[in-house]
Design an enzyme around this catalytic site. Structure first.
Site, PDB file in Angstrom:
ATOM      1  N   THR A 195       1.123 -12.825  -2.220  1.00 50.76           N
ATOM      2  CA  THR A 195       2.281 -12.240  -2.907  1.00 50.76           C
ATOM      3  C   THR A 195       3.463 -12.090  -1.954  1.00 50.76           C
ATOM      4  OG1 THR A 195       1.529  -9.999  -2.482  1.00 50.76           O
ATOM      5  CG2 THR A 195       0.849 -10.978  -4.564  1.00 50.76           C
ATOM      6  N   GLU A 196       4.657 -12.260  -2.534  1.00 52.93           N
ATOM      7  CA  GLU A 196       5.872 -12.182  -1.705  1.00 52.93           C
ATOM      8  C   GLU A 196       6.652 -10.909  -1.966  1.00 52.93           C
ATOM      9  OE1 GLU A 196       7.728 -15.899  -2.586  1.00 52.93           O
ATOM     10  OE2 GLU A 196       6.143 -16.990  -1.523  1.00 52.93           O
ATOM     11  N   HIS A 197       6.347 -10.257  -3.054  1.00 50.53           N
ATOM     12  CA  HIS A 197       7.041  -8.998  -3.376  1.00 50.53           C
ATOM     13  C   HIS A 197       6.186  -8.209  -4.360  1.00 50.53           C
ATOM     14  CE1 HIS A 197       8.102 -10.977  -7.190  1.00 50.53           C
ATOM     15  NE2 HIS A 197       8.321 -12.044  -6.444  1.00 50.53           N
ATOM     16  N   ASP A 235      -5.580  -0.056  -4.402  1.00 52.64           N
ATOM     17  CA  ASP A 235      -5.527   0.337  -5.808  1.00 52.64           C
ATOM     18  C   ASP A 235      -4.242  -0.127  -6.480  1.00 52.64           C
ATOM     19  OD1 ASP A 235      -8.001   1.677  -5.770  1.00 52.64           O
ATOM     20  OD2 ASP A 235      -7.071   3.417  -4.826  1.00 52.64           O
ATOM     21  N   GLY A 265      -6.413  -6.303  -1.776  1.00 54.57           N
ATOM     22  CA  GLY A 265      -5.438  -5.240  -1.518  1.00 54.57           C
ATOM     23  C   GLY A 265      -6.043  -3.910  -1.922  1.00 54.57           C
ATOM     24  N   SER A 322      -5.405   1.367   1.162  1.00 57.50           N
ATOM     25  CA  SER A 322      -5.475   2.637   1.882  1.00 57.50           C
ATOM     26  C   SER A 322      -6.547   3.557   1.312  1.00 57.50           C
ATOM     27  CB  SER A 322      -4.129   3.359   1.797  1.00 57.50           C
ATOM     28  OG  SER A 322      -3.122   2.532   2.291  1.00 57.50           O
ATOM     29  N   THR A 323      -6.726   3.554  -0.016  1.00 60.65           N
ATOM     30  CA  THR A 323      -7.716   4.448  -0.628  1.00 60.65           C
ATOM     31  C   THR A 323      -8.875   3.655  -1.229  1.00 60.65           C
ATOM     32  OG1 THR A 323      -5.803   5.781  -1.290  1.00 60.65           O
ATOM     33  CG2 THR A 323      -7.933   6.468  -2.126  1.00 60.65           C
ATOM     34  N   GLY A 345      -1.816   5.840  -7.893  1.00 61.92           N
ATOM     35  CA  GLY A 345      -1.108   5.580  -6.638  1.00 61.92           C
ATOM     36  C   GLY A 345       0.339   5.163  -6.829  1.00 61.92           C
ATOM     37  N   ARG A 347       5.420   4.853   4.221  1.00 58.81           N
ATOM     38  CA  ARG A 347       4.532   3.686   4.103  1.00 58.81           C
ATOM     39  C   ARG A 347       4.217   3.055   5.454  1.00 58.81           C
ATOM     40  NH1 ARG A 347       1.947   1.015   0.453  1.00 58.81           N
ATOM     41  NH2 ARG A 347       2.050   1.906  -1.598  1.00 58.81           N
TER      42      ARG A 347
HETATM   43  C1  LIG Z   1      -9.545  20.075   4.404  1.00 53.74           C
HETATM   44  C2  LIG Z   1      -9.454  18.735   3.823  1.00 53.74           C
HETATM   45  C3  LIG Z   1      -9.424  18.690   2.335  1.00 53.74           C
HETATM   46  C4  LIG Z   1      -9.216  17.295   1.915  1.00 53.74           C
HETATM   47  C5  LIG Z   1      -9.334  17.086   0.454  1.00 53.74           C
HETATM   48  C6  LIG Z   1      -9.277  15.631   0.195  1.00 53.74           C
HETATM   49  C7  LIG Z   1      -9.565  15.262  -1.200  1.00 53.74           C
HETATM   50  C8  LIG Z   1      -9.342  13.789  -1.326  1.00 53.74           C
HETATM   51  C9  LIG Z   1      -9.420  13.335  -2.723  1.00 53.74           C
HETATM   52  C10 LIG Z   1      -8.956  11.928  -2.816  1.00 53.74           C
HETATM   53  C11 LIG Z   1      -8.886  11.516  -4.226  1.00 53.74           C
HETATM   54  C12 LIG Z   1      -8.298  10.167  -4.347  1.00 53.74           C
HETATM   55  C13 LIG Z   1      -8.103   9.813  -5.735  1.00 53.74           C
HETATM   56  C14 LIG Z   1      -7.560   8.445  -5.825  1.00 53.74           C
HETATM   57  C15 LIG Z   1      -6.345   8.154  -6.054  1.00 53.74           C
HETATM   58  C16 LIG Z   1      -5.841   6.763  -6.114  1.00 53.74           C
HETATM   59  O1  LIG Z   1      -5.645   6.383  -7.436  1.00 53.74           O
HETATM   60  C17 LIG Z   1      -4.512   6.640  -5.392  1.00 53.74           C
HETATM   61  C18 LIG Z   1      -4.172   5.179  -5.203  1.00 53.74           C
HETATM   62  O2  LIG Z   1      -4.884   4.637  -4.171  1.00 53.74           O
HETATM   63  N1  LIG Z   1      -4.552   7.256  -4.103  1.00 53.74           N
HETATM   64  C19 LIG Z   1      -3.821   8.308  -3.834  1.00 53.74           C
HETATM   65  O3  LIG Z   1      -3.056   8.798  -4.616  1.00 53.74           O
HETATM   66  C20 LIG Z   1      -3.989   8.870  -2.457  1.00 53.74           C
HETATM   67  C21 LIG Z   1      -4.403  10.294  -2.521  1.00 53.74           C
HETATM   68  C22 LIG Z   1      -4.738  10.737  -1.147  1.00 53.74           C
HETATM   69  C23 LIG Z   1      -5.084  12.176  -1.110  1.00 53.74           C
HETATM   70  C24 LIG Z   1      -5.281  12.632   0.295  1.00 53.74           C
HETATM   71  C25 LIG Z   1      -5.410  14.099   0.306  1.00 53.74           C
HETATM   72  C26 LIG Z   1      -5.397  14.646   1.686  1.00 53.74           C
HETATM   73  C27 LIG Z   1      -5.320  16.152   1.577  1.00 53.74           C
HETATM   74  C28 LIG Z   1      -5.189  16.806   2.893  1.00 53.74           C
HETATM   75  C29 LIG Z   1      -5.107  18.298   2.712  1.00 53.74           C
HETATM   76  C30 LIG Z   1      -5.075  18.948   4.035  1.00 53.74           C
HETATM   77  C31 LIG Z   1      -5.240  20.436   4.004  1.00 53.74           C
HETATM   78  C32 LIG Z   1      -5.380  20.937   5.389  1.00 53.74           C
HETATM   79  C33 LIG Z   1      -5.424  22.387   5.454  1.00 53.74           C
HETATM   80  C34 LIG Z   1      -5.584  22.937   6.832  1.00 53.74           C
HETATM   81  N1  LIG Z   2       4.197  -9.019  -0.842  1.00 55.74           N
HETATM   82  C1  LIG Z   2       4.409  -7.757  -1.158  1.00 55.74           C
HETATM   83  N2  LIG Z   2       5.420  -7.051  -0.604  1.00 55.74           N
HETATM   84  C2  LIG Z   2       5.609  -5.753  -0.909  1.00 55.74           C
HETATM   85  N3  LIG Z   2       4.848  -5.050  -1.772  1.00 55.74           N
HETATM   86  C3  LIG Z   2       3.823  -5.700  -2.351  1.00 55.74           C
HETATM   87  C4  LIG Z   2       3.557  -7.074  -2.077  1.00 55.74           C
HETATM   88  N4  LIG Z   2       2.467  -7.443  -2.796  1.00 55.74           N
HETATM   89  C5  LIG Z   2       2.094  -6.356  -3.496  1.00 55.74           C
HETATM   90  N5  LIG Z   2       2.902  -5.311  -3.238  1.00 55.74           N
HETATM   91  C6  LIG Z   2       2.829  -3.923  -3.753  1.00 55.74           C
HETATM   92  O1  LIG Z   2       2.282  -3.079  -2.751  1.00 55.74           O
HETATM   93  C7  LIG Z   2       1.733  -1.934  -3.373  1.00 55.74           C
HETATM   94  C8  LIG Z   2       0.639  -1.310  -2.544  1.00 55.74           C
HETATM   95  O2  LIG Z   2      -0.317  -2.244  -2.253  1.00 55.74           O
HETATM   96  P1  LIG Z   2      -1.866  -1.975  -2.144  1.00 55.74           P
HETATM   97  O3  LIG Z   2      -2.370  -1.215  -3.285  1.00 55.74           O
HETATM   98  O4  LIG Z   2      -2.485  -3.313  -1.900  1.00 55.74           O
HETATM   99  O5  LIG Z   2      -2.018  -1.136  -0.795  1.00 55.74           O
HETATM  100  P2  LIG Z   2      -2.045   0.416  -0.463  1.00 55.74           P
HETATM  101  O6  LIG Z   2      -0.984   1.112  -1.211  1.00 55.74           O
HETATM  102  O7  LIG Z   2      -2.040   0.523   0.998  1.00 55.74           O
HETATM  103  O8  LIG Z   2      -3.461   0.864  -0.935  1.00 55.74           O
HETATM  104  P3  LIG Z   2      -3.945   1.963  -2.024  1.00 55.74           P
HETATM  105  O9  LIG Z   2      -3.258   1.579  -3.299  1.00 55.74           O
HETATM  106  O10 LIG Z   2      -5.430   1.783  -2.059  1.00 55.74           O
HETATM  107  O11 LIG Z   2      -3.519   3.319  -1.538  1.00 55.74           O
HETATM  108  C9  LIG Z   2       1.248  -2.410  -4.712  1.00 55.74           C
HETATM  109  O12 LIG Z   2       1.649  -1.495  -5.685  1.00 55.74           O
HETATM  110  C10 LIG Z   2       1.902  -3.766  -4.930  1.00 55.74           C
HETATM  111  O13 LIG Z   2       2.685  -3.773  -6.107  1.00 55.74           O
END
Ligand SMILES: CCCCCCCCCCCCC/C=C/[C@@H](O)[C@H](CO)NC(=O)CCCCCCCCCCCCCCC
Ligand SMILES: Nc1ncnc2c1ncn2[C@@H]1O[C@H](COP(=O)(O)OP(=O)(O)OP(=O)(O)O)[C@@H](O)[C@H]1O
Ligand SMILES: [Ca+2]
Length: 574
Positions: free
Chosen positions: A167-169, A194, A192, A237-238, A531, A301
């Site tokens: 992909t380019e964008h 989510d 890639g 990333s996730t 995400g 990012r």
């Molecule tokens: C003490 C640690 C507590 C940590 C609790 C962590 C719970 C993590 C739950 C993760 C759930 C992910 C759900 C998935 C969502 C995806 O559709 C979406 C796209 O990739 N990812 C995110 O939105 C990315 C979401 C990323 C969320 C990261 C959360 C990090 C929270 C850190 C809180 C720190 C508190 C520290 C207090 C001293």
């Molecule tokens: N060539 C590109 N240049 C810039 N953005 C792109 C390109 N190809 C795809 N994308 C966009 O990048 C976004 C993020 O990509 P991707 O989900 O692969 O990685 P991430 O965000 O690191 O991971 P996660 O979604 O698991 O947190 C997507 O929403 C997609 O639309």
């Protein structure tokens, strides 16, 4: 040696073949689709490989070194073949392993390779032609390298042809999916995270609705199932969708699930605002905490996956809460509850029950049920078939929808730190059991988790329980419901009169009169939709049961009998 069986039944091959320097008994039960051998070393360990988990079979040329050692020397011209198969390791990880058998009899060697290849040919659910999209910038920017080094060699070993698009964008993959000759492919693979998966899903579902004449802007439109499976090679990333459907984020494991042709149906939620389609969601729709994290992290990012920890910490400290009204329809059709101790696993009976209900609805209006995976030709056929019956389908679904809208709505008004709606557990490396451990991949429902305003300390306790074995719902300030649809309006948009729909207006309006405005003056949060941020805080969400399919099989139970398996004798099992 070949055993004779009654006419019509496939024979069982049992031969003494060379393995390394020694001989071992190798059995191929063609009826049951099982290859077994006892390793002459390694303590006589037994191996059992279902033919559905064989990747490839190749005639092997033995090299000079191999031929000059051990028993090889005694054979004028040894003949050999190699079997590549799935080896299941800990934590749902799959490896591709190989074993080379040899013998002096060319006919016997041919008989074995022929029989194994015929069994592979019979695996009709395996893809032959795939369309691959690689996001070179996802996660740690390793997508291209991961695909080239770990995945492409496996696809070529399994004789899968691919068309690869780097992909380019952003939206490149999505837009492209509206143009390509989709019937050429048995599946689409995204390399890639989510976000990349979400793009491909939007492309495929959108294309399907467009081709079927369905208006995605209509929140009540019955959507047409998308039967082209999507494979996810995790490089984000996730990687929540991959982790929650396979049990691990590992490119090799995912590639092997694609090769063996696994199929996992998935619920998809449609998200609308004011009769305008916003997005589809399969994992997390989060308002408040997860929305704020996402919004902040988008500016970072460049930090890669670390951006979520940085923004997570900041968002946790800010401790913002949001006032609004959530109304939802409980999911009464499904057997489970979000507080169940059992999780959704491969072959889940709760998801099967929902699949049956769906099949019955489709049968009523003459649609072929697409639960089982069909070949490419059948896919095209069923699609044309659908064109004929799509009007009947739309009509019955519309009347069903009207009936469903009349069903019970629960309304909750309050101050929330987080509103999370998850279609699946949302397990990921950060949260191995997920935000809702008992959520189902394909039961036609989502779990709605409401975290009300509480102290920072209590919120932290709840967050920490998302990462360990303790129950994250066992708090007075956390409620969880299994729902089939919901609507949300923030206090701010309610006051501004920009409600989701007229029905919503009436419902929420009544509550506003009952409860005079409070003094909460915090601005709206943002919805995190798998995400990506949504532009609107007032949304209307509907779960579409099993709208699409992945190359996955759900998370397998930890195979406790694996040890027993390898210690029992071949004779006992065959
Ligand atoms: C003490 C640690 C507590 C940590 C609790 C962590 C719970 C993590 C739950 C993760 C759930 C992910 C759900 C998935 C969502 C995806 O559709 C979406 C796209 O990739 N990812 C995110 O939105 C990315 C979401 C990323 C969320 C990261 C959360 C990090 C929270 C850190 C809180 C720190 C508190 C520290 C207090 C001293
Ligand atoms: N060539 C590109 N240049 C810039 N953005 C792109 C390109 N190809 C795809 N994308 C966009 O990048 C976004 C993020 O990509 P991707 O989900 O692969 O990685 P991430 O965000 O690191 O991971 P996660 O979604 O698991 O947190 C997507 O929403 C997609 O639309
Ligand atoms: Ca579900």
């Amino acid at each position: 040696m070949e055993q004779q069986l009654p006419a019509g039944r496939r024979p069982r091959l049992v031969s003494s073949l060379g393995l390394g320097q020694r001989c071992c008994e190798v059995t191929l039960d063609q009826e049951r689709g099982l290859l077994a051998w006892r390793h002459p070393r390694r303590g006589g360990e037994n191996y059992f490989v279902p033919t559905s988990e064989i990747i490839a079979v190749e005639e092997t040329e033995l090299n000079k070194k191999q031929r000059n050692t051990g028993k090889w020397q005694k054979l004028a011209k040894p003949h050999a073949f190699t079997v590549y198969y799935v080896k299941k390791a800990r934590n749902h990880r799959w490896w591709c392993r190989d074993v080379t058998f040899w013998c002096g009899d060319e006919n016997l060697c041919n008989q074995w390779t022929q029989a194994l290849k015929e069994l592979l040919e019979m695996q009709k659910c395996r893809p032959k032609q795939l369309l691959v999209y690689i996001n070179p910038y996802g996660g740690k920017r390793q997508g291209k390298k991961i695909y080239e080094q770990k995945v492409a060699p496996l696809f070529s070993l399994a004789s899968i042809s691919t068309d690869v698009v780097i992909t380019e964008h952003a939206n490149h993959a999505k837009d492209n999916l509206f143009e390509v000759n989709i019937n050429k492919y048995d599946g689409v693979v995204c390399v890639g995270g989510d976000g990349m998966f979400s793009e491909v899903m939007h492309g495929l579902i959108g294309r399907m609705q467009k081709d079927s004449g369905i208006d995605q802007n209509n929140p009540k439109a019955p959507l047409v199932q998308c039967n082209i499976r999507i494979g996810i090679i995790p490089a984000g990333s996730t990687d929540c969708v991959c982790y929650s459907t396979v049990g691990i984020s590992d490119p090799v494991t995912s590639a092997l699930h694609i090769i063996v042709g696994d199929s996992q149906p998935l619920d998809v939620s449609s998200v609308h605002h004011n009769n305008t389609f916003l997005k589809y969601s399969v994992s997390l729709l989060g308002y408040g905490f997860y929305g704020d994290i996402l919004k902040d992290s988008e500016k970072k990012r460049w930090m890669g996956p670390m951006r979520y920890d940085y923004s997570g910490f900041k968002t946790f400290l800010s401790h913002h809460y949001y006032e609004g009204t959530i109304s939802f329809q409980p999911a009464k059709h499904t057997l489970g509850s979000p507080r169940d101790k059992d999780s959704c696993r491969t072959g889940c009976y709760i998801c099967k029950e929902s699949e049956q209900q769906l099949a019955e609805q489709q049968k009523k209006c003459g649609l072929k049920h697409e639960g089982t995976v069909s070949s490419k030709a059948e896919h095209v056929f069923s699609y044309m078939h659908r064109q004929d019956t799509v009007q009947t389908w739309l009509a019955t679904q519309r009347s069903r929808q009207t009936e469903e809208d009349e069903e019970e709505w629960k309304v909750i008004k309050g101050k929330f730190l987080a509103i999370n709606a998850v279609n699946m557990s949302c397990a990921c490396p950060r949260s191995p059991k997920g935000l809702s451990p008992a959520a189902h991949l394909a039961d036609g429902s989502a779990d709605l988790i409401l975290v009300r305003k509480c102290s920072r300390f209590d919120f932290l306790r709840h967050l920490v329980r998302n990462t360990n074995q303790d129950d994250q719902f066992d708090f007075s300030f956390v409620d969880v419901y299994r729902v089939k649809s919901f609507q949300f309006t923030s206090k701010l948009s309610e006051d501004n009169g920009s409600n989701v729909t007229d029905i919503g207006k009436k419902r929420f309006g009544q509550f506003c009169r009952d409860h005079p405005a409070c003094c909460c003056n915090i601005a709206d949060s943002t919805w995190n939709c798998d995400g990506e941020t949504l532009d609107s805080s007032a949304i209307e969400v509907r779960v579409h049961c099993q709208l699409m399919k992945l190359f996955a099989r759900g998370i397998e139970e930890n195979c406790k009998d694996e040890a027993a398996y390898s210690h029992s004798s071949i004779e006992h099992l065959l």
